[in-house]
Design a protein around this motif. Structure first.
Motif, mmCIF file in Angstrom:
data_model
loop_
_atom_site.group_PDB
_atom_site.id
_atom_site.type_symbol
_atom_site.label_atom_id
_atom_site.label_comp_id
_atom_site.label_asym_id
_atom_site.label_seq_id
_atom_site.Cartn_x
_atom_site.Cartn_y
_atom_site.Cartn_z
ATOM 1 N N LEU A 150 0.847 -1.277 0.065
ATOM 2 C CA LEU A 150 0.005 -0.053 -0.020
ATOM 3 C C LEU A 150 0.900 1.285 -0.140
ATOM 4 C CD1 LEU A 150 -2.843 -0.765 2.698
ATOM 5 C CD2 LEU A 150 -3.044 -1.249 0.128
ATOM 6 N N SER A 151 0.398 2.450 -0.808
ATOM 7 C CA SER A 151 1.138 3.477 -0.713
ATOM 8 C C SER A 151 -0.018 4.692 -0.594
ATOM 9 C CB SER A 151 1.970 3.829 -1.944
ATOM 10 O OG SER A 151 2.864 2.873 -2.155
ATOM 11 N N LEU A 152 0.182 5.617 0.004
ATOM 12 C CA LEU A 152 -0.635 6.741 0.343
ATOM 13 C C LEU A 152 -0.256 8.227 -0.194
ATOM 14 C CD1 LEU A 152 -3.468 7.872 1.800
ATOM 15 C CD2 LEU A 152 -2.097 8.076 3.680
ATOM 16 N N GLY A 153 -1.011 8.899 -0.971
ATOM 17 C CA GLY A 153 -0.471 10.266 -1.297
ATOM 18 C C GLY A 153 -1.868 11.185 -0.828
ATOM 19 N N GLN A 154 -1.590 12.549 -0.767
ATOM 20 C CA GLN A 154 -2.532 13.503 -0.439
ATOM 21 C C GLN A 154 -2.237 14.743 -1.051
ATOM 22 O OE1 GLN A 154 -2.667 13.637 3.661
ATOM 23 N NE2 GLN A 154 -4.015 11.856 3.875
ATOM 24 N N VAL A 155 -3.208 15.463 -1.504
ATOM 25 C CA VAL A 155 -3.110 16.742 -2.197
ATOM 26 C C VAL A 155 -4.181 17.830 -1.317
ATOM 27 C CG1 VAL A 155 -4.386 16.240 -4.029
ATOM 28 C CG2 VAL A 155 -2.820 17.896 -4.278
#
Length: 430
Positions: A150-155
């Protein structure tokens, strides 16, 4: 009070499963999301409605996150889905069942007297169809488990949502993107963003559609992913909605394209999620029906004048909740990642507070979902109720509307946050 299901597990690689099933009933069927004394029936289907399920497992414990193209979730629906899964013999420690909150989804699945006004007449066949297909998606996801990272990104988005209660009201502009890269099969991408999906309902009243969440998922699927949308806090917040005439499909293409650009930006900065153990708990809260307060404390005179409306809204709430209603806030942890959702049109102040609790605990989240596991109306915190736009008539009526649908009073936000806190701390890593 917290109901908790977890277990210790040896170090194993996290496994992820995904499945979807169509939940669109045959035409014509009642649509949910707009109050109407005459039943609003779907005359056409722009795009199918789906139930999408994500299963997470550490090899010992498995849990489920389910997103459905519905207006909201009732506890009767969730309990029936859980019963169907138990009958199928599937093993899991807990699930959270959310709705994308499209205002052009099928209705007719809530038997509460008040629900008829905004969901149409109850139809047992629709309820049974939803239970069957949602449970099928969950069971298939559990059968699809494969090793994954799993990988998480946010903007932080700009200009894609606005506070419809007050121009300066709070908004959680975070768009979260979770990517599960699997050893076999298609990778899975989840997106969380909080704003009302009403583009289709306002522009094509009798059309069934998953609205902008469905249009966004379609763009992601074209890239080769399986995809799911989780709606974040929506209380008091609308998605970009230009004034003036605009064709429905033009509006959806514009909004979904702008959101997809943000998805790509967030995905470009994804960071791996650490840990692989799975735990689940549900914090429990009791909601006591109140005669709703429509105005801030400094407008008590208006509150007295509005008493007939307040009493009507109390009767309306009683038709959906009764005088006392037990509800819950689920928390699913996979390594350092938390999935959670609240049983309401969740105000952004509540969602931001929950996100902060997660971060203070040293964990991460794709977002805090609305419309999860149950429904108890609109929920805000005091600072939101104190902001009152009296010069903008549209904002004024929207504030009165949301306050009027706060059936449990203004303590529900803190009560649900306390239930969430208990569940969160019970699933913290040992």
């Amino acid at each position: 009070m917290v109901s908790q299901l977890r277990g210790k597990s040896k170090a194993r690689r996290l496994r992820i499963g995904f499945a979807k099933r169509e939940i669109t009933p045959p035409l014509p069927f009642p649509l949910a999301g707009m109050g109407d004394r005459h039943e609003r029936l779907a005359s056409q289907i722009r795009d199918p409605l789906y139930s999408r399920a994500l299963a997470v497992s550490d090899g010992r414990n498995a849990a489920l996150v389910i997103s459905t193209d519905l207006l909201l979730i009732t506890d009767q629906l969730r309990l029936a889905v859980e019963q169907r899964l138990q009958q199928s013999g599937k093993s899991y420690i807990g699930l959270m069942l959310s709705a994308t909150h499209t205002h052009s989804a099928c209705g007719g699945y809530w038997s509460a007297p008040s629900a008829k006004l905004f969901m149409g007449t109850y139809r047992q066949a629709i309820f049974d169809l939803l239970v069957e297909r949602i449970a099928e998606s969950a069971a298939a996801a559990l059968d699809d488990l494969k090793p994954a990272q799993l990988s998480l990104g946010q903007v932080q988005t700009e200009g894609l949502s606005y506070n419809r209660r007050h121009a300066d009201g709070p908004i959680d502009r975070t768009l979260g993107v979770l990517t599960a890269r699997r050893a076999r099969g298609r990778d899975v991408r989840l997106v969380c963003f909080g704003a009302h999906p009403v583009a289709v309902g306002f522009r094509s009243y009798n059309t069934a559609s998953a609205d902008y969440p469905g249009a966004l998922i379609e763009l992601i699927e074209r890239q080769g992913f399986d995809a799911m949308f989780i709606v974040g806090p929506v209380g008091g917040v609308n998605a970009l909605f230009p004034e003036g005439p605009m064709e429905m499909d033009v509006h959806l293409r514009m909004l979904s394209s702008l959101l997809h650009e943000q998805v790509e930006t967030a995905a470009a900065d994804e960071r791996p999620i650490k840990g692989n153990d799975v735990a689940f708990a549900a914090g429990e809260a009791k909601i006591v029906l109140h005669t709703p307060r429509l105005f801030p404390d400094d407008r008590r005179w208006a509150e007295r004048l509005a008493l007939p409306l307040r009493l009507y809204l109390r009767r309306f709430g009683h038709g959906g909740m009764g005088n006392v209603h037990a509800t819950r806030v689920p928390v699913l942890r996979a390594g350092e990642l938390v999935f959670t959702g609240f049983p309401a049109d969740l105000g952004h102040t509540v969602g931001i507070a929950a996100r902060q609790m997660i971060e203070q605990a040293g964990l991460q989240t794709i977002g805090v979902a609305s419309q999860t596991d149950d429904y108890v109306g609109y929920v805000h915190l005091d600072e939101q109720y104190d902001q009152f736009e009296s010069k903008d008539r549209s904002a004024l009526w929207m504030t009165i509307y949301e306050n009027g649908l706060g059936f449990g009073g203004r303590s529900v936000g803190p009560d649900l946050l306390e239930a969430f806190r208990g569940a969160l701390f019970s699933v913290l890593p040992s």
